[in-house]
Design a protein around this motif. Sequence first.
Motif, PDB file in Angstrom:
ATOM      1  N   TYR A 115       7.291 -28.659  46.121  1.00  0.00           N
ATOM      2  CA  TYR A 115       6.374 -29.620  46.720  1.00  0.00           C
ATOM      3  C   TYR A 115       6.791 -31.064  46.410  1.00  0.00           C
ATOM      4  CZ  TYR A 115       2.071 -32.356  47.275  1.00  0.00           C
ATOM      5  OH  TYR A 115       1.158 -33.318  47.617  1.00  0.00           O
ATOM      6  N   MET A 116       7.286 -31.288  45.189  1.00  0.00           N
ATOM      7  CA  MET A 116       7.671 -32.640  44.781  1.00  0.00           C
ATOM      8  C   MET A 116       9.041 -33.045  45.333  1.00  0.00           C
ATOM      9  SD  MET A 116       5.118 -33.902  43.151  1.00  0.00           S
ATOM     10  CE  MET A 116       5.683 -35.316  42.221  1.00  0.00           C
ATOM     11  N   GLY A 117       9.684 -32.109  46.019  1.00  0.00           N
ATOM     12  CA  GLY A 117      10.933 -32.460  46.700  1.00  0.00           C
ATOM     13  C   GLY A 117      12.189 -32.338  45.853  1.00  0.00           C
ATOM     14  N   TYR A 118      12.074 -31.700  44.674  1.00  0.00           N
ATOM     15  CA  TYR A 118      13.269 -31.481  43.855  1.00  0.00           C
ATOM     16  C   TYR A 118      14.018 -30.251  44.365  1.00  0.00           C
ATOM     17  CZ  TYR A 118      11.118 -34.652  40.493  1.00  0.00           C
ATOM     18  OH  TYR A 118      10.541 -35.739  39.894  1.00  0.00           O
ATOM     19  N   GLN A 119      15.320 -30.239  44.137  1.00  0.00           N
ATOM     20  CA  GLN A 119      16.090 -29.025  44.400  1.00  0.00           C
ATOM     21  C   GLN A 119      15.534 -27.931  43.477  1.00  0.00           C
ATOM     22  OE1 GLN A 119      19.299 -28.025  46.174  1.00  0.00           O
ATOM     23  NE2 GLN A 119      18.239 -26.197  45.524  1.00  0.00           N
ATOM     24  N   THR A 120      15.176 -26.773  44.044  1.00  0.00           N
ATOM     25  CA  THR A 120      14.604 -25.723  43.193  1.00  0.00           C
ATOM     26  C   THR A 120      15.727 -24.912  42.551  1.00  0.00           C
ATOM     27  OG1 THR A 120      14.219 -24.591  45.285  1.00  0.00           O
ATOM     28  CG2 THR A 120      12.306 -25.440  44.170  1.00  0.00           C
ATOM     29  N   ILE A 121      15.759 -24.952  41.226  1.00  0.00           N
ATOM     30  CA  ILE A 121      16.794 -24.258  40.443  1.00  0.00           C
ATOM     31  C   ILE A 121      16.099 -23.294  39.490  1.00  0.00           C
ATOM     32  CG2 ILE A 121      18.740 -24.529  38.863  1.00  0.00           C
ATOM     33  CD1 ILE A 121      18.781 -27.547  39.842  1.00  0.00           C
ATOM     34  N   VAL A 122      16.346 -22.007  39.673  1.00  0.00           N
ATOM     35  CA  VAL A 122      15.727 -20.984  38.825  1.00  0.00           C
ATOM     36  C   VAL A 122      16.829 -20.347  37.984  1.00  0.00           C
ATOM     37  CG1 VAL A 122      14.379 -18.847  38.773  1.00  0.00           C
ATOM     38  CG2 VAL A 122      13.970 -20.523  40.593  1.00  0.00           C
ATOM     39  N   ILE A 123      16.618 -20.342  36.669  1.00  0.00           N
ATOM     40  CA  ILE A 123      17.579 -19.735  35.744  1.00  0.00           C
ATOM     41  C   ILE A 123      16.969 -18.440  35.213  1.00  0.00           C
ATOM     42  CG2 ILE A 123      18.970 -20.062  33.657  1.00  0.00           C
ATOM     43  CD1 ILE A 123      19.586 -22.162  35.776  1.00  0.00           C
ATOM     44  N   ALA A 124      17.617 -17.319  35.519  1.00  0.00           N
ATOM     45  CA  ALA A 124      17.134 -16.001  35.057  1.00  0.00           C
ATOM     46  C   ALA A 124      17.818 -15.691  33.719  1.00  0.00           C
ATOM     47  CB  ALA A 124      17.453 -14.929  36.100  1.00  0.00           C
ATOM     48  N   THR A 125      17.061 -15.855  32.625  1.00  0.00           N
ATOM     49  CA  THR A 125      17.624 -15.749  31.272  1.00  0.00           C
ATOM     50  C   THR A 125      17.741 -14.285  30.811  1.00  0.00           C
ATOM     51  OG1 THR A 125      15.442 -15.938  30.253  1.00  0.00           O
ATOM     52  CG2 THR A 125      16.650 -17.993  30.636  1.00  0.00           C
ATOM     53  N   LYS A 126      18.468 -14.113  29.697  1.00  0.00           N
ATOM     54  CA  LYS A 126      18.617 -12.813  29.017  1.00  0.00           C
ATOM     55  C   LYS A 126      19.377 -11.794  29.875  1.00  0.00           C
ATOM     56  CE  LYS A 126      14.542 -13.950  26.361  1.00  0.00           C
ATOM     57  NZ  LYS A 126      13.452 -13.571  25.506  1.00  0.00           N
ATOM     58  N   ALA A 127      20.331 -12.299  30.671  1.00  0.00           N
ATOM     59  CA  ALA A 127      21.100 -11.433  31.568  1.00  0.00           C
ATOM     60  C   ALA A 127      21.953 -10.421  30.805  1.00  0.00           C
ATOM     61  CB  ALA A 127      21.984 -12.273  32.485  1.00  0.00           C
ATOM     62  N   ASP A 128      22.253 -10.696  29.533  1.00  0.00           N
ATOM     63  CA  ASP A 128      23.080  -9.765  28.743  1.00  0.00           C
ATOM     64  C   ASP A 128      22.347  -8.456  28.458  1.00  0.00           C
ATOM     65  OD1 ASP A 128      21.898 -10.207  25.663  1.00  0.00           O
ATOM     66  OD2 ASP A 128      21.760 -11.973  26.945  1.00  0.00           O
ATOM     67  N   LYS A 129      21.030  -8.440  28.662  1.00  0.00           N
ATOM     68  CA  LYS A 129      20.245  -7.223  28.387  1.00  0.00           C
ATOM     69  C   LYS A 129      20.371  -6.193  29.518  1.00  0.00           C
ATOM     70  CE  LYS A 129      17.861  -9.341  24.949  1.00  0.00           C
ATOM     71  NZ  LYS A 129      18.029  -9.038  23.547  1.00  0.00           N
ATOM     72  N   LEU A 130      20.986  -6.589  30.651  1.00  0.00           N
ATOM     73  CA  LEU A 130      21.083  -5.698  31.810  1.00  0.00           C
ATOM     74  C   LEU A 130      22.542  -5.502  32.215  1.00  0.00           C
ATOM     75  CD1 LEU A 130      18.308  -7.325  34.063  1.00  0.00           C
ATOM     76  CD2 LEU A 130      18.028  -5.434  32.466  1.00  0.00           C
ATOM     77  N   ASN A 131      22.806  -4.417  32.961  1.00  0.00           N
ATOM     78  CA  ASN A 131      24.158  -4.272  33.502  1.00  0.00           C
ATOM     79  C   ASN A 131      24.228  -4.959  34.868  1.00  0.00           C
ATOM     80  OD1 ASN A 131      23.341  -2.445  35.583  1.00  0.00           O
ATOM     81  ND2 ASN A 131      23.414  -0.749  34.124  1.00  0.00           N
TER      82      ASN A 131
END
Length: 200
Positions: free
Chosen positions: A132-148
Motif C-alpha cells: 500500500y505504501m508503494g515499496y517494493q515488496t520483498i519477502v524473506i523466507a527464513t530457516k530454509a536449511d530446515k527443509l530439502n
Amino acid sequence: MKIKTVELETVCGPTSKLPKNFLPEVAFAGKSNVGKSSLINVLMQRKSLARTSQQPGKTQTLNFYNVNRELYFVDLPGYGYAKASKEEVKKWGRMIEKYLYSSKMLRAVFLLVDIRHKPGENDRQMYDWIDYMGYQTIVIATKADKLNRSQIDEQLKMIEQELSTKADTILLPFSSKTKQGQEDIYDLLDQVLENEREDG
C-alpha cells in the motif's frame, strides 16, 4: 555489497524520539523468533551485534545499524509474541507504526516469514502495508536449511498463496546457517543504494 564498517548507532524505545538520519534506511520486520537478528548478523558479517535469543520477543526497541556509513539497517521489534502482555504488544505496535509512517529515509522493508509455517495475520497485514505504501515488496523466507529443495519450492508456493502476493513481489529463501540467499539480499541492497544515487 561489501561490508566494511558496522555500528549500532541508535536504540529507540517506545517513548524515544526517532533519529533524523540522512542516509537511506532498510527495515526488517517479522514475527518474534523468525530469525531476524540472525539474518541481520549474517548480512553485517558480525556474530552477535544484533542480539539473538532462544526467547522470542527480545528485540523490544528499534535498533539502527549504520552500515558502511552509507545506509542503515533498522531492526524492528518482533510482533506476535504470545507471552507478551497486551500493553507491551500495543507499545511495540505503536512504535513500529510510528517509525514506518514517519521515517523520511525508509527505502525498503524486508518482511521475514518462517519458511516452515503459514504466514499469520500480522504477516499479511505487514505485506499489505508495504504494498500500500508503494515499496517494493520483498519477502524473506527464513530457516530454509530446515527443509530439502523440493520442500522449499512447495513452501514458497504456499507463502505466495497465503500472502496473496503480487507478480512483482520478490520472495527469497534464506538460511543464516548455510548463508543461502545472502548474496541475493546484498544485490537488493545495492539496488537501493543505486536508486538513491540516481535520485540524489
